[in-house]
Write a protein that holds these residues in place. Structure first.
Motif, short mmCIF file in Angstrom:
data_model
loop_
_atom_site.label_atom_id
_atom_site.label_comp_id
_atom_site.label_asym_id
_atom_site.label_seq_id
_atom_site.Cartn_x
_atom_site.Cartn_y
_atom_site.Cartn_z
N ILE A 6 0.87 -1.14 -0.04
CA ILE A 6 0.01 -0.18 0.07
C ILE A 6 0.89 1.25 0.11
O ILE A 6 1.81 1.32 0.28
CB ILE A 6 -0.88 -0.23 1.21
CG1 ILE A 6 -0.38 0.07 2.58
CG2 ILE A 6 -2.05 -1.06 1.02
CD1 ILE A 6 -1.26 0.11 3.63
N GLY A 7 0.30 2.32 -0.61
CA GLY A 7 0.90 3.58 -0.51
C GLY A 7 0.12 4.65 -0.64
O GLY A 7 -1.26 4.36 -0.54
N GLY A 8 0.44 5.86 -0.48
CA GLY A 8 -0.52 7.07 -0.52
C GLY A 8 0.05 8.34 -0.58
O GLY A 8 1.29 8.56 -1.00
N GLN A 9 -0.67 9.26 -0.09
CA GLN A 9 -0.12 10.62 -0.10
C GLN A 9 -0.90 11.70 0.80
O GLN A 9 -2.09 11.03 1.26
CB GLN A 9 0.02 11.34 -1.43
CG GLN A 9 -1.62 11.70 -1.94
CD GLN A 9 -1.65 12.53 -3.34
OE1 GLN A 9 -0.56 12.30 -4.13
NE2 GLN A 9 -2.40 13.26 -3.33
N ALA A 10 -0.39 12.77 1.31
CA ALA A 10 -1.26 13.65 2.04
C ALA A 10 -2.18 14.50 1.18
O ALA A 10 -1.57 14.69 0.02
CB ALA A 10 -0.35 14.24 2.96
N ILE A 11 -3.39 14.69 1.48
CA ILE A 11 -4.24 15.60 0.79
C ILE A 11 -4.49 16.77 1.93
O ILE A 11 -4.11 16.83 2.73
CB ILE A 11 -5.37 15.28 0.07
CG1 ILE A 11 -6.02 13.95 1.30
CG2 ILE A 11 -4.91 14.12 -0.71
CD1 ILE A 11 -7.18 13.36 0.80
N MET A 12 -5.46 17.53 1.69
CA MET A 12 -5.97 18.69 2.18
C MET A 12 -6.91 18.13 3.52
O MET A 12 -7.97 17.53 3.21
CB MET A 12 -6.71 19.58 1.73
CG MET A 12 -7.17 21.23 2.32
SD MET A 12 -7.97 22.16 1.18
CE MET A 12 -7.83 23.63 2.18
N GLU A 13 -6.37 18.08 4.69
CA GLU A 13 -6.87 17.98 5.93
C GLU A 13 -7.26 16.23 5.92
O GLU A 13 -8.35 15.92 6.34
CB GLU A 13 -8.18 18.76 6.32
CG GLU A 13 -7.85 19.71 6.61
CD GLU A 13 -7.02 20.02 7.95
OE1 GLU A 13 -7.17 19.06 8.85
OE2 GLU A 13 -6.19 20.83 7.95
N GLY A 14 -6.32 15.52 4.99
CA GLY A 14 -6.42 13.97 4.91
C GLY A 14 -5.45 13.39 4.47
O GLY A 14 -4.36 13.60 4.39
N VAL A 15 -5.81 12.06 4.18
CA VAL A 15 -4.80 10.91 3.81
C VAL A 15 -5.54 10.22 2.60
O VAL A 15 -6.64 9.74 2.55
CB VAL A 15 -4.34 10.08 4.81
CG1 VAL A 15 -3.52 9.07 4.37
CG2 VAL A 15 -3.58 10.90 5.79
N GLU A 16 -4.73 9.97 1.43
CA GLU A 16 -5.29 8.97 0.39
C GLU A 16 -4.23 7.77 0.59
O GLU A 16 -3.12 7.81 0.54
CB GLU A 16 -4.94 9.64 -0.91
CG GLU A 16 -5.17 8.90 -2.27
CD GLU A 16 -4.33 9.09 -3.29
OE1 GLU A 16 -4.85 9.75 -4.24
OE2 GLU A 16 -2.99 9.08 -3.34
N GLY A 69 -6.31 14.68 -8.55
CA GLY A 69 -7.68 14.31 -8.35
C GLY A 69 -8.24 14.24 -6.72
O GLY A 69 -9.29 14.95 -6.52
N SER A 70 -7.40 13.62 -5.89
CA SER A 70 -7.70 13.62 -4.66
C SER A 70 -7.37 15.11 -3.93
O SER A 70 -8.14 15.30 -2.84
CB SER A 70 -6.68 12.41 -3.93
OG SER A 70 -6.87 11.20 -4.62
#
Length: 297
Positions: A6-16, A69-70
């Motif tokens: 799994i992987g992801g990124q930080a987004i505005m006030e959140g996590v993808e 997009g996220s």
């Protein structure tokens, strides 16, 4: 350490978070609740998945589009105007933003280092030294850019969510139950991070750019652009290997990227960790993963 994938990124006030063809984002809303929703992830064609370097190029562009997009989706929870935009309007805005960001990246991270290093031609005759100097300038500009944007309050919070994302993944991959307490004590640094990817791109670009043999500024810039997908593909393969293995050589090569994560991540608070956990659980079963890993040992 187990490899979760799994992987992801930080987004505005959140996590993808993304796990194969499953993707989700979790956002802490203004009322304090956590909103979680699925993300459409295009599956990799089998031939792409099995082809080294090509899979890296595909993953890079796919992640870039999904990530933008996220970011726009997370921002829409706090911007009334974004909520009123049609889906077509949002996609058009993402496209314009990508084009603009790409143009700025070319100017700042490709042309500017090339121009500044070129000023030393009167004093340095060896082309490989000029190329090395260009790479050093590029890294310095990148570090200054990260340091400067990290001073703003919004980016500081984004970096805290970035830390939450890493800590959640590290918690799982070290066979710890996914809860706030275990995530809190996990490391905020991870070898598969996009920050490490960018730094590896810079290092590999120094080597490949040495093969560009022309003094024409336009052609030099063009060849650098044409090489970028190849550099991204090679960097992906290295990061993929680093994330799946342990060893002194891999650790040494991954060390600069981990060091830069001291700039791009911050220790999150418990509310941010909860958001990260919610995003992970939307795409991944951590308890099953731990059970399966224990059976394999």
């Amino acid at each position: 350490m187990a490899y979760s994938g799994i992987g992801g990124q930080a987004i505005m006030e959140g996590v993808e978070m993304i796990n194969g063809t499953r993707g989700a984002l979790a956002v802490r809303l203004s009322d304090g609740s956590i909103h979680t929703e699925d993300i459409d992830i295009s599956p990799e064609p089998d031939w792409v998945k099995k082809t080294p370097v090509i899979r890296g190029i595909y993953s890079f562009f796919n992640s870039l589009i999904t990530g933008m997009g996220s970011l726009f989706r997370s921002a829409s929870f706090f911007d009334e105007e974004d909520k009123k935009k049609s889906q077509a309007g949002q996609k058009a805005e993402i496209g314009i933003t990508l084009i603009f960001s790409f143009a700025v990246a070319i100017a700042v991270f490709l042309y500017l280092p090339m121009f500044l290093s070129g000023l030393a031609r009167s004093y340095i005759s060896r082309k490989w030294v000029i190329t090395l100097l260009e790479g050093i300038i590029r890294i310095v500009i990148f570090l200054l850019y990260i340091w400067l944007i990290g001073k703003t309050s919004d980016i500081k919070r984004t970096f805290m969510y970035h830390g939450a994302e890493h800590k959640c993944i590290n918690c799982i991959e070290h066979d710890l139950l996914l809860n706030v307490e275990n995530v809190r004590k996990s490391s905020r640094f991870h070898k598969r991070c996009g920050t490490s990817f960018i730094f590896i791109v810079f290092l590999i670009s120094v080597v490949l750019f040495m093969f560009i043999r022309t003094d024409n500024t336009f052609l030099k810039l063009l060849f650098r652009l044409l090489l970028m997908p190849l550099i991204a593909g090679i960097s992906y393969e290295f990061l993929r290997a680093a994330g799946r293995s342990e060893g002194r050589l891999v650790d040494a090569l991954a060390a600069p990227g981990l060091w830069i994560q001291r700039l791009t991540t911050r220790e999150p608070d418990d509310s941010m960790i909860e958001v990260g956990i919610a995003s992970v659980r939307a795409v991944f079963d951590p308890e099953k993963f731990i059970r399966d890993h224990e059976l394999q040992q």
